[in-house]
Motif scaffolding. Structure first.
Motif, PDB file in Angstrom:
ATOM      1  N   ASP A 191       0.752  -1.215   0.551  1.00 12.44           N
ATOM      2  CA  ASP A 191       0.040  -0.188  -0.507  1.00 12.44           C
ATOM      3  C   ASP A 191       0.634   0.936   0.007  1.00 12.44           C
ATOM      4  O   ASP A 191       0.377   2.256  -0.276  1.00 12.44           O
ATOM      5  CB  ASP A 191      -0.313  -0.092   1.034  1.00 12.44           C
ATOM      6  CG  ASP A 191      -1.939   0.685   1.194  1.00 12.44           C
ATOM      7  OD1 ASP A 191      -1.674   1.783  -0.184  1.00 12.44           O
ATOM      8  OD2 ASP A 191      -2.711   1.104   2.757  1.00 12.44           O
ATOM      9  N   LEU A 192       1.765   1.003   0.692  1.00 14.46           N
ATOM     10  CA  LEU A 192       3.287   2.371   0.955  1.00 14.46           C
ATOM     11  C   LEU A 192       3.503   2.919  -0.280  1.00 14.46           C
ATOM     12  O   LEU A 192       3.394   3.311  -0.883  1.00 14.46           O
ATOM     13  CB  LEU A 192       3.662   2.309   1.856  1.00 14.46           C
ATOM     14  CG  LEU A 192       4.532   2.770   2.018  1.00 14.46           C
ATOM     15  CD1 LEU A 192       4.444   4.574   2.520  1.00 14.46           C
ATOM     16  CD2 LEU A 192       6.440   3.027   3.417  1.00 14.46           C
ATOM     17  N   TYR A 193       3.824   1.411  -0.990  1.00 15.45           N
ATOM     18  CA  TYR A 193       3.858   1.437  -2.228  1.00 15.45           C
ATOM     19  C   TYR A 193       3.328   1.928  -3.429  1.00 15.45           C
ATOM     20  O   TYR A 193       3.897   3.374  -4.135  1.00 15.45           O
ATOM     21  CB  TYR A 193       4.762   0.547  -3.358  1.00 15.45           C
ATOM     22  CG  TYR A 193       5.855   0.324  -4.578  1.00 15.45           C
ATOM     23  CD1 TYR A 193       6.818   0.906  -4.794  1.00 15.45           C
ATOM     24  CD2 TYR A 193       4.145   0.075  -5.749  1.00 15.45           C
ATOM     25  CE1 TYR A 193       7.213   1.132  -5.891  1.00 15.45           C
ATOM     26  CE2 TYR A 193       5.212   0.018  -6.904  1.00 15.45           C
ATOM     27  CZ  TYR A 193       5.860   0.825  -6.722  1.00 15.45           C
ATOM     28  OH  TYR A 193       6.725   0.963  -8.707  1.00 15.45           O
ATOM     29  N   GLN A 194       2.054   1.885  -3.237  1.00 13.09           N
ATOM     30  CA  GLN A 194       1.069   2.081  -4.772  1.00 13.09           C
ATOM     31  C   GLN A 194       0.750   3.891  -4.025  1.00 13.09           C
ATOM     32  O   GLN A 194       0.931   4.605  -4.943  1.00 13.09           O
ATOM     33  CB  GLN A 194      -0.552   1.416  -4.336  1.00 13.09           C
ATOM     34  CG  GLN A 194      -0.135  -0.332  -4.739  1.00 13.09           C
ATOM     35  CD  GLN A 194       0.658  -0.571  -5.717  1.00 13.09           C
ATOM     36  OE1 GLN A 194       0.391   0.833  -7.251  1.00 13.09           O
ATOM     37  NE2 GLN A 194       0.795  -1.443  -6.576  1.00 13.09           N
ATOM     38  N   GLN A 195       0.597   4.415  -3.160  1.00  9.84           N
ATOM     39  CA  GLN A 195       0.556   5.816  -2.503  1.00  9.84           C
ATOM     40  C   GLN A 195       1.558   6.721  -2.303  1.00  9.84           C
ATOM     41  O   GLN A 195       1.785   7.462  -3.693  1.00  9.84           O
ATOM     42  CB  GLN A 195       0.760   6.094  -1.330  1.00  9.84           C
ATOM     43  CG  GLN A 195      -0.984   5.456  -0.008  1.00  9.84           C
ATOM     44  CD  GLN A 195      -1.145   5.228   0.713  1.00  9.84           C
ATOM     45  OE1 GLN A 195      -0.955   6.856   1.237  1.00  9.84           O
ATOM     46  NE2 GLN A 195      -1.205   4.810   1.894  1.00  9.84           N
ATOM     47  N   SER A 196       3.134   5.888  -3.035  1.00 13.18           N
ATOM     48  CA  SER A 196       3.871   6.891  -3.382  1.00 13.18           C
ATOM     49  C   SER A 196       4.235   6.831  -4.447  1.00 13.18           C
ATOM     50  O   SER A 196       4.935   7.695  -5.249  1.00 13.18           O
ATOM     51  CB  SER A 196       5.616   6.166  -2.389  1.00 13.18           C
ATOM     52  OG  SER A 196       5.467   6.108  -1.031  1.00 13.18           O
ATOM     53  N   ALA A 197       4.375   5.970  -5.403  1.00 13.17           N
ATOM     54  CA  ALA A 197       3.965   5.571  -6.614  1.00 13.17           C
ATOM     55  C   ALA A 197       3.331   6.218  -7.506  1.00 13.17           C
ATOM     56  O   ALA A 197       3.500   7.276  -8.225  1.00 13.17           O
ATOM     57  CB  ALA A 197       3.306   4.423  -7.807  1.00 13.17           C
ATOM     58  N   LYS A 198       2.148   6.635  -6.865  1.00 16.62           N
ATOM     59  CA  LYS A 198       1.213   8.540  -7.866  1.00 16.62           C
ATOM     60  C   LYS A 198       1.993   9.301  -7.356  1.00 16.62           C
ATOM     61  O   LYS A 198       2.268   9.818  -8.628  1.00 16.62           O
ATOM     62  CB  LYS A 198       0.154   8.141  -6.897  1.00 16.62           C
ATOM     63  CG  LYS A 198      -1.069   7.330  -7.163  1.00 16.62           C
ATOM     64  CD  LYS A 198      -2.087   7.782  -7.045  1.00 16.62           C
ATOM     65  CE  LYS A 198      -3.545   6.394  -6.891  1.00 16.62           C
ATOM     66  NZ  LYS A 198      -4.130   6.098  -5.643  1.00 16.62           N
ATOM     67  N   ARG A 199       2.957   9.610  -6.405  1.00 15.78           N
ATOM     68  CA  ARG A 199       3.412  10.808  -6.441  1.00 15.78           C
ATOM     69  C   ARG A 199       4.648  10.870  -7.257  1.00 15.78           C
ATOM     70  O   ARG A 199       4.852  11.964  -7.653  1.00 15.78           O
ATOM     71  CB  ARG A 199       3.883  10.972  -4.504  1.00 15.78           C
ATOM     72  CG  ARG A 199       2.543  10.784  -3.827  1.00 15.78           C
ATOM     73  CD  ARG A 199       3.329  11.030  -2.464  1.00 15.78           C
ATOM     74  NE  ARG A 199       2.687  10.991  -1.737  1.00 15.78           N
ATOM     75  CZ  ARG A 199       2.036  10.393  -0.832  1.00 15.78           C
ATOM     76  NH1 ARG A 199       3.094   9.320  -0.864  1.00 15.78           N
ATOM     77  NH2 ARG A 199       1.059   9.788   0.014  1.00 15.78           N
ATOM     78  N   ILE A 200       5.284   9.678  -7.419  1.00 14.73           N
ATOM     79  CA  ILE A 200       6.230   9.801  -8.452  1.00 14.73           C
ATOM     80  C   ILE A 200       6.327   9.913  -9.526  1.00 14.73           C
ATOM     81  O   ILE A 200       6.233  10.997 -10.867  1.00 14.73           O
ATOM     82  CB  ILE A 200       7.260   8.424  -8.034  1.00 14.73           C
ATOM     83  CG1 ILE A 200       7.923   7.880  -6.834  1.00 14.73           C
ATOM     84  CG2 ILE A 200       7.983   7.894  -9.485  1.00 14.73           C
ATOM     85  CD1 ILE A 200       9.235   9.019  -7.056  1.00 14.73           C
ATOM     86  N   GLU A 201       5.042   9.313 -10.349  1.00 10.57           N
ATOM     87  CA  GLU A 201       4.512   9.532 -11.418  1.00 10.57           C
ATOM     88  C   GLU A 201       3.626  11.282 -11.585  1.00 10.57           C
ATOM     89  O   GLU A 201       3.660  11.679 -13.120  1.00 10.57           O
ATOM     90  CB  GLU A 201       3.461   8.865 -11.558  1.00 10.57           C
ATOM     91  CG  GLU A 201       3.671   7.223 -11.905  1.00 10.57           C
ATOM     92  CD  GLU A 201       2.520   6.062 -11.692  1.00 10.57           C
ATOM     93  OE1 GLU A 201       1.266   7.025 -12.222  1.00 10.57           O
ATOM     94  OE2 GLU A 201       2.538   5.374 -11.403  1.00 10.57           O
ATOM     95  N   GLU A 202       3.684  11.628 -10.089  1.00 10.40           N
ATOM     96  CA  GLU A 202       3.087  13.033 -10.043  1.00 10.40           C
ATOM     97  C   GLU A 202       4.242  14.367 -10.840  1.00 10.40           C
ATOM     98  O   GLU A 202       3.876  14.550 -11.227  1.00 10.40           O
ATOM     99  CB  GLU A 202       2.345  13.652  -8.809  1.00 10.40           C
ATOM    100  CG  GLU A 202       2.151  14.460  -9.057  1.00 10.40           C
ATOM    101  CD  GLU A 202       1.321  14.931  -7.488  1.00 10.40           C
ATOM    102  OE1 GLU A 202       1.579  13.677  -6.448  1.00 10.40           O
ATOM    103  OE2 GLU A 202       1.177  16.336  -6.484  1.00 10.40           O
TER     104      GLU A 202
END
Ligand code: NIG
Ligand code: FE
Length: 426
Positions: free
Chosen positions: A139-150
């Protein structure tokens, strides 16, 4: 079998050349690569008007004036008439891996509580730590991946990410593994920092030295063994970790081969800059409160001062005295500090505008600070931070704009048309 070979040939083995032509102005070009720019030199932004840029996959092959364009056959040509090209941003200070948000504290601050009062009531970093401890690695990965993409879409091509919202062995290691996985899965270059000493967990409320022992004797060896971080950070601040604590932590980090990159002078000036310089920190970050001796001690060192204007904006605290530092001959880098408490934004374009508007940096200084100097603050100056032959194909194409000064001037608007990171269009 044959068709498989053909696919390999077309996708993996044949290099792809792309030529970008009719660039209105190509910014931050370098023939002789520099490590950083300091003082007066920060006012100079080398550019070429009416330019071309030739790239091959991940590497910049050539650039120059359109009139000097060599006759070559390329796989793809992009005509960018009216648009500018510049290197992607290098954001050398973030806390992008976090769980949940803290908008309630934002509302509490609007209603009169201070950042310090919120932290003293168990909010702040400890609030994020509890959330993160209860979040699974996936879950932490998914939340953070969104910010990386942003942030990639906003033009950031290299970023540093810190741990420090874990504060237990398991949770700190979880954060660092997520950072590692993000680096493996995205084209953006990610540097990792161990920030075990970000805040004192409540179970160590009256036992700071016990927590320091735990960080140094238990977490740090694991971080080093698994190669989970290149840098070590400490929140050196009144009410968090003292100069002596910082000294002890940095000494331990250096023993394990980690390079210091630390939080200093955010709310109070207590000697954090000096202890950073003593341990040859790659950067000292925040610097909202700088005494003359703090500026003095940074002169002729390898330590990059890093300012985080979005944090000042969000918390309504002073801005780092950029003019005083640059006029004293120092270099300066700009970064976002993207985190849930003091800067819930990873927008380097906003950072550049704010640096010009509030810190009186010129557009040239701000662009230098956000590209080559940011690259230096992550040890990436040989591959990132400028348009230079042999460096990575990390660049962005703007929309049609009248001049590069328009980028910080027209704040809050997006002027980016396309972003390329390691040759891949984002
Ligand atoms: O850089 N100053 C220390 N750490 C972060 C903020 C931490 C938080 O409030 O969650 C910073 O501003
Ligand atoms: Fe920070």
């Amino acid at each position: 079998m044959l068709s498989k070979i053909a696919v390999y040939l077309s996708e993996d083995f044949i290099n792809m050349t792309t030529l970008i032509i009719n660039i209105k102005e190509l910014l931050q070009v370098e023939n002789m690569p520099k490590t950083m720019v300091c003082g007066l030199a920060m006012k100079v932004l080398p550019t070429i008007k009416n330019a071309f840029l030739l790239i091959e996959d991940e590497i910049i092959l050539d650039f120059g004036k359109m009139e000097d364009l060599p006759k070559i056959k390329v796989d793809k040509t992009i005509d960018v008439t009216g648009k500018m090209v510049l290197p992607t941003w290098c954001d050398s200070h973030t806390h992008i891996v976090y769980a949940g948000n803290r908008e309630q504290e934002f509302i509490d601050r609007i209603n009169g509580l201070s950042y310090e009062e919120i932290a003293n009531n168990g909010g702040g970093i400890l609030n994020s730590a509890i959330k993160l401890q209860q979040t699974s690695e996936e879950d932490l990965y998914q939340q953070s991946a969104k910010r990386i993409e942003e942030i990639m879409k906003l033009g950031t091509g290299a970023v540093e990410i810190k741990s420090g919202y874990g504060l237990t062995i398991e949770a700190e290691i979880k954060m660092l593994r997520v950072i590692k996985k993000l680096n493996e899965n995205y084209p953006i270059t990610i540097k990792s920092t161990f920030l075990g000493a970000h805040a004192l967990p409540s179970e160590f409320k009256n036992n700071k030295s016990g927590y320091l022992d735990k960080v140094i004797d238990e977490i740090l060896p694991l971080v080093a063994k698994e190669h989970l971080a290149e840098y070590i950070d400490v929140f050196c601040e009144t009410g968090y970790f003292s100069v002596d604590d910082t000294d002890r932590l940095l000494k331990a980090g250096v023993t394990y081969g980690l390079i210091p990159k630390i939080h200093v002078n955010q709310f109070t000036a207590i000697g954090g800059v000096q202890v950073g310089v003593k341990h040859k920190a790659l950067s000292v970050d925040h610097l909202e409160l700088m005494r003359d001796e703090d500026i003095e001690v940074l002169k002729n060192t390898c330590t990059m001062p890093v300012a985080l204007p979005s944090c000042s904006y969000f918390l309504s605290i002073p801005y780092a005295p950029a003019r005083k530092m640059i006029d004293a001959g120092l270099p300066l880098a700009l970064a976002t500090d993207y985190n849930p408490g003091s800067t819930p934004s990873g927008n380097m374009n906003f950072v550049i505008s704010t640096a010009c508007i509030k810190m009186k940096m010129t557009p040239e200084e701000a662009i230098n600070a956000a590209t080559i100097n940011g690259a230096y603050a992550m040890g990436l100056e040989k591959t990132h931070g400028s348009i230079c032959k042999g460096k990575k194909t990390n660049f962005m194409i703007t929309k049609e704009i009248p001049s590069y000064g328009f980028l910080p001037y027209s704040f809050g608007n997006s002027h980016i048309d396309k972003v390329f990171i390691e040759g891949k269009e984002i």
